[in-house]
Design an enzyme around this catalytic site. Structure first.
Site, PDB file in Angstrom:
ATOM      1  N   SER A   1      39.353  18.264 -23.495  1.00 45.94           N
ATOM      2  CA  SER A   1      38.894  16.927 -23.850  1.00 45.94           C
ATOM      3  C   SER A   1      39.839  16.187 -24.798  1.00 45.94           C
ATOM      4  O   SER A   1      40.641  16.780 -25.510  1.00 45.94           O
ATOM      5  CB  SER A   1      37.534  17.077 -24.524  1.00 45.94           C
TER       6      SER A   1
ATOM      7  N   ARG B   1      35.700  20.388 -14.739  1.00 46.96           N
ATOM      8  CA  ARG B   1      35.891  21.420 -15.768  1.00 46.96           C
ATOM      9  C   ARG B   1      34.879  22.527 -15.581  1.00 46.96           C
ATOM     10  O   ARG B   1      33.726  22.266 -15.221  1.00 46.96           O
ATOM     11  CB  ARG B   1      35.682  20.839 -17.167  1.00 46.96           C
TER      12      ARG B   1
ATOM     13  N   ASP C   1      39.308   9.328 -23.329  1.00 47.14           N
ATOM     14  CA  ASP C   1      38.706  10.367 -22.509  1.00 47.14           C
ATOM     15  C   ASP C   1      39.823  10.982 -21.688  1.00 47.14           C
ATOM     16  O   ASP C   1      40.692  10.262 -21.182  1.00 47.14           O
ATOM     17  CB  ASP C   1      37.629   9.776 -21.583  1.00 47.14           C
TER      18      ASP C   1
ATOM     19  N   ASP D   1      27.876   6.433 -21.037  1.00 48.90           N
ATOM     20  CA  ASP D   1      27.705   7.364 -19.918  1.00 48.90           C
ATOM     21  C   ASP D   1      27.452   8.811 -20.350  1.00 48.90           C
ATOM     22  O   ASP D   1      26.757   9.562 -19.687  1.00 48.90           O
ATOM     23  CB  ASP D   1      28.932   7.330 -18.992  1.00 48.90           C
ATOM     24  N   HIS D   2      28.004   9.215 -21.500  1.00 49.58           N
ATOM     25  CA  HIS D   2      27.961  10.637 -21.859  1.00 49.58           C
ATOM     26  C   HIS D   2      26.645  11.087 -22.481  1.00 49.58           C
ATOM     27  O   HIS D   2      26.362  12.274 -22.521  1.00 49.58           O
ATOM     28  CB  HIS D   2      29.092  10.976 -22.839  1.00 49.58           C
TER      29      HIS D   2
ATOM     30  N   ARG E   1      38.482  14.572 -27.249  1.00 45.83           N
ATOM     31  CA  ARG E   1      37.662  14.369 -28.448  1.00 45.83           C
ATOM     32  C   ARG E   1      38.445  14.689 -29.725  1.00 45.83           C
ATOM     33  O   ARG E   1      38.887  15.811 -29.946  1.00 45.83           O
ATOM     34  CB  ARG E   1      36.362  15.188 -28.370  1.00 45.83           C
TER      35      ARG E   1
HETATM   36  C1  MIC Z   1      34.992  15.898 -21.066  1.00 47.70           C
HETATM   37  O1  MIC Z   1      34.995  15.788 -19.848  1.00 47.70           O
HETATM   38  O2  MIC Z   1      35.270  16.959 -21.667  1.00 47.70           O
HETATM   39  C2  MIC Z   1      34.645  14.680 -21.885  1.00 47.70           C
HETATM   40  C3  MIC Z   1      33.342  14.912 -22.501  1.00 47.70           C
HETATM   41  O3  MIC Z   1      34.548  13.562 -21.042  1.00 47.70           O
HETATM   42  C4  MIC Z   1      35.743  14.478 -22.919  1.00 47.70           C
HETATM   43  C5  MIC Z   1      35.467  13.415 -23.890  1.00 47.70           C
HETATM   44  C6  MIC Z   1      34.522  13.807 -24.986  1.00 47.70           C
HETATM   45  O4  MIC Z   1      34.562  14.937 -25.451  1.00 47.70           O
HETATM   46  O5  MIC Z   1      33.771  12.943 -25.404  1.00 47.70           O
HETATM   47  C7  MIC Z   1      37.123  14.234 -22.334  1.00 47.70           C
HETATM   48  O6  MIC Z   1      37.391  14.659 -21.233  1.00 47.70           O
HETATM   49  O7  MIC Z   1      37.994  13.680 -23.018  1.00 47.70           O
HETATM   50 FE1  SF4 Z   2      31.945  12.536 -17.968  1.00 51.70          FE
HETATM   51 FE2  SF4 Z   2      34.064  13.968 -18.786  1.00 51.70          FE
HETATM   52 FE3  SF4 Z   2      32.368  14.906 -16.942  1.00 51.70          FE
HETATM   53 FE4  SF4 Z   2      33.945  12.939 -16.346  1.00 51.70          FE
HETATM   54  S1  SF4 Z   2      34.584  14.997 -16.884  1.00 51.70           S
HETATM   55  S2  SF4 Z   2      31.793  13.085 -15.824  1.00 51.70           S
HETATM   56  S3  SF4 Z   2      34.025  11.770 -18.228  1.00 51.70           S
HETATM   57  S4  SF4 Z   2      31.930  14.468 -19.065  1.00 51.70           S
END
Ligand code: MIC
Ligand code: SF4
Length: 766
Positions: free
Chosen positions: A655, A459, A171, A106-107, A657
């Protein structure tokens, strides 16, 4: 630890009903044991935790103090974090995963022109990574969800989450499944590796924050506004170490997907997860998503799938903190810019925008993301669109829509909701994260242009959506976002003031209404599930040694038994230092499977106290020259100089990550010393063998200077609860000694000594 399973767990496109049954069979006895041990009634979260404990008789129960081992029912990974998680899993020497696990693509899909073309481009540009994930999944018994099937948290909600379950996901928005009464916790890849390898999930017993809901959601107020309000009350660190449990009569008016929105964004207040009880709303959603058998089973143990009545009657006695929210009085809210807890009711936005000098013209409006892309969300947004269409109005701001899953997309298309949105000028993007994670090819502004965007995402850290730190990002509900797209102005209060068309037509929008669930049932669309191979030993996983996107991992070296001496201070973060500052996403998502290459982004978003004029730069402690932080780290590494980084409050917010922990480790960090940590990031640092230390006295942060050398001493005696001494040697010869504290258990110290948790796992396997 569990033996390598010869036959892995069943992995299907939905949770098999036998798995639900066998979990529910454990509930009565486990709950009775916890009640006996604690001598009191239980909250719902406590019941889920005890039912998943390794041993209900001995598991630690003291909140905020004990560490406890749990056995989650499943693991979910998205493509951007799965790469590193699975590269680690591959080195553990196991034949198959021990717990049902899935990977969701998805990302990595970039939003550019629209759904079909963007998906095709993504499949092409990410072929190497998708092939890797597909073959590793096939080999190790993991279910694989193809690109286009939807955002991980929506797919999990639609297919896998069930009341009373416990899961972990790589995630931070994994808690989305709390909307379906699941304890769903966001973790780093290394935690997922442990669970997939048959180890328990070890975490500190969470504290409990209760949110007591009364009244009914109505008018413009949406589920999103509940969490925006909670974020305003608790702030971005107020939920740290806690499960947020929602209860009370008001919950009944919130749909299961609305609850998921609330639980999803609990990540923004640092909560371990958030949780709603099982009730008719949950059962209705399960039935609508073809899981009536699960609902029937849940009905039978319903008393265990909610708080005990004594808790609801006197919550102050049982929760660590209680917040009351009267839904009848809830207004629509908007949060931002730059932080999700800067919260204002819509009625205050106009004045604040003028006073603060936010650009009043909105340059983009975006609906979607894992937090707000349900059938109901799109339905409410479409109702606003229909009103505008009937009055002959179109959006004044470009409006992008990302459906959460293929099932939602197919259903909103069938029911004409997409058409409603398109008729006012919206563009529909692929079922994916897209602009939410900076996968957005935006051509209308230049870097550095100050501009305002409004989204229904979760976010809004600087540079997150479009890579431009000067973009001011505000967050509201989908219907709020569409209303702002229609006026195109931040200073327009759409609840009280009419929209005015080019020909002078006036339209005061009515509050939106929509079905919570599709009257004709969901259209599942094209299935994106690929089951694993029956015999994984026949599947080859190929990683090209010349690849710039994938790289096999080398183990980190073990601790050499000596104190750390003469460490340099790479940087000292001022204010917010989220994982988006430490290891940004957007274009860097490309390198998520290649530790060497992604380390070139280390700290490029950080505001360093020693070089505040240029974010992402640092001062070489040896000669005072200023350079980009990744270059400085690389030079130190080459010269064999180890270093520390200093952080402010809630360091590592955002995140899951683990790159934000692996990169510093790989580039020579020995410790990260902060005023306070966000939960997942602190856990990730510990997993990778980096000392995660917190100033005992937060003011000691001020003592650290640019050209200091740091010693961390007494490491042979490292022990749970025992402070660690840090000696700061200033360049003028002055020496200061300070104390730091940590949250390491015996097990975590073992990881530190071995070099990483993965090294411990490998050693136990061999
Ligand atoms: C996000 O919303 O910041 C992400 C991208 O989904 C991350 C995961 C990632 O960095 O791959 C998260 O929320 O954990
Ligand atoms: Fe994707 Fe993270 Fe955004 Fe949700 S918050 S849509 S998991 S990047």
């Amino acid at each position: 630890m569990a033996e390598t399973p010869s036959i892995g767990p069943r992995v299907e496109p939905t949770t098999p009903v036998e798995l639900v049954e066998s979990l529910y069979a454990r509930y009565p006895a486990a709950v009775a044991i916890a009640k006996r041990r604690l001598g009191r009634p239980l909250t719902f979260a406590e019941k889920v935790l005890i039912a998943h404990s390794d041993d209900p008789e001995t598991v630690g129960l003291e909140r905020g103090v004990d560490y406890a081992d749990y056995r989650p029912d499943r693991v979910a990974m998205q493509d951007a974090t799965a790469q590193m998680a699975l590269l680690q899993f591959m080195t553990a020497g196991l034949a198959r995963v021990a717990v049902p696990s899935t990977v969701h693509c998805d990302h990595l899909i970039q939003a550019r022109v629209g759904a079909d073309a963007d998906l095709e481009t993504a499949i092409d540009t990410n072929a190497e990574v998708y092939d890797f994930l597909r073959s590793v999944s096939a080999k190790y018994g993991i279910g694989f969800w193809k690109p286009g099937s939807g955002i991980i948290h929506q797919v999990v909600l639609e297919q896998y989450a069930f009341p009373g379950a416990m899961m972990i996901g790589t995630d931070s928005h994994t808690p989305n499944a709390g909307g379906l009464a699941t304890v769903a916790i966001g973790v780093g890849g290394a935690d997922a590796v442990d669970v997939m390898a048959g180890w328990p999930f070890n975490t500190r017993v969470p504290e409990l924050i209760g949110v007591h809901l009364t009244g009914n959601l109505s008018g413009w107020a949406a589920a999103k506004d509940v969490i925006l309000k909670v974020a305003g009350i608790l702030t971005v660190k107020g939920g740290t170490g806690a499960i947020v449990e929602y209860f009370g009569p008001g919950a009944a008016s919130i749909s299961a997907t609305g609850r998921a929105t609330i639980c999803n964004m609990g990540a923004e207040i640092g909560a371990t997860c958030s949780l709603f009880p099982y009730d008719e709303q949950t059962a209705r959603y399960l039935t609508a998503t073809r899981r009536d058998a699960t609902a029937a089973l849940a009905d039978r143990i319903a008393e265990h799938l909610r708080c005990d009545p004594e808790v609801v009657a006197d919550p102050e006695r049982y929760f660590d903190r209680v917040i009351d929210i009267d839904l009848d009085e809830l207004e629509p809210h908007l949060v931002g810019p730059h932080t999700p807890d800067l919260d204002r009711p819509i009625s205050d936005v106009k004045q604040a925008a003028i006073e603060e000098g936010y650009p009043l013209d909105i340059s983009y409006a975006l609906v979607g993301s894992c937090t707000n892309s349900s059938y109901e969300d799109i339905g409410r947004a479409a109702h606003v669109a229909r009103q505008a269409k009937a009055a002959g109005l179109k959006v004044r701001t470009p409006l992008l829509i990302t459906p959460g899953s293929e099932q939602v997309r197919a259903t909103i298309e069938r029911d004409g909701l997409l058409e409603d949105l398109e008729s006012i000028g919206a563009t529909v993007l692929a079922n994916a994260c897209g602009p939410c994670i900076g996968q957005w090819k935006r051509d209308d502004i230049d870097k550095g242009d100050v501009n305002t965007i409004v989204s229904s995402f979760n976010r809004n850290f600087p540079a997150r959506n479009d890579g431009n730190a000067a973009t001011l990002s505000f967050i509201g509900s989908p219907e709020t976002t569409v209303a702002f797209a229609l006026s195109g102005r931040l200073d327009h209060d759409f609840v009280r003031e009419p929209l005015v068309g080019d020909d002078g037509t006036e339209l005061l929008l009515e509050a939106p209404t929509a079905d919570q669930l599709p009257a004709q049932g969901f259209d599942p669309g094209k299935s994106g599930f690929v089951p694993p191979a029956d015999d994984g030993s026949k599947v080859d996983v190929v990683v090209d040694p010349d690849s710039e996107r994938l790289e096999l991992l080398e183990p980190f070296p073990a601790w050499d038994g000596n104190d750390y001496r003469g460490l340099r201070v790479l940087m000292k973060a001022v204010g917010k230092c989220t994982t988006d500052h430490i290891s940004p996403a957007g274009p860097w998502l490309r390198f998520r499977g290649h530790l060497t290459n992604i380390s070139r982004n280390l700290f490029i978003g950080a505001n360093n106290a020693f070089a505040l004029d240029t974010p992402g730069s640092g001062v070489d402690g040896r000669d005072g020259s200023v350079k980009p932080l990744p270059d400085l780290a690389a030079e130190y590494k080459k010269a064999g100089i180890a270093w520390v980084a200093i952080g402010d409050e809630n360091y590592g917010e955002g995140s899951s990550r683990e790159h934000a922990a692996m990169e510093p480790r790989y580039m020579g960090a020995r410790a990260i010393i902060v005023r306070s940590f966000a939960r997942i990031h602190e856990a990730n640092l510990k997993k990778q063998g980096v000392l995660a230390l917190t100033f005992k006295s937060p003011d000691d942060y001020e003592r650290v200077r640019v050209d200091d050398e740091i010693d961390i001493v007494g490491l042979v005696d490292l022990a749970p609860g025992k402070p660690v001494t840090v000696v700061i040697r200033h360049s003028n010869g002055q020496v200061e000694q300070i104390e730091t504290v940590h949250t390491m258990s015996e097990e975590h110290i073992h990881w530190f000594r071995a070099g990483s948790a993965l090294n411990v796992l490998r050693a136990e396997r061999s």
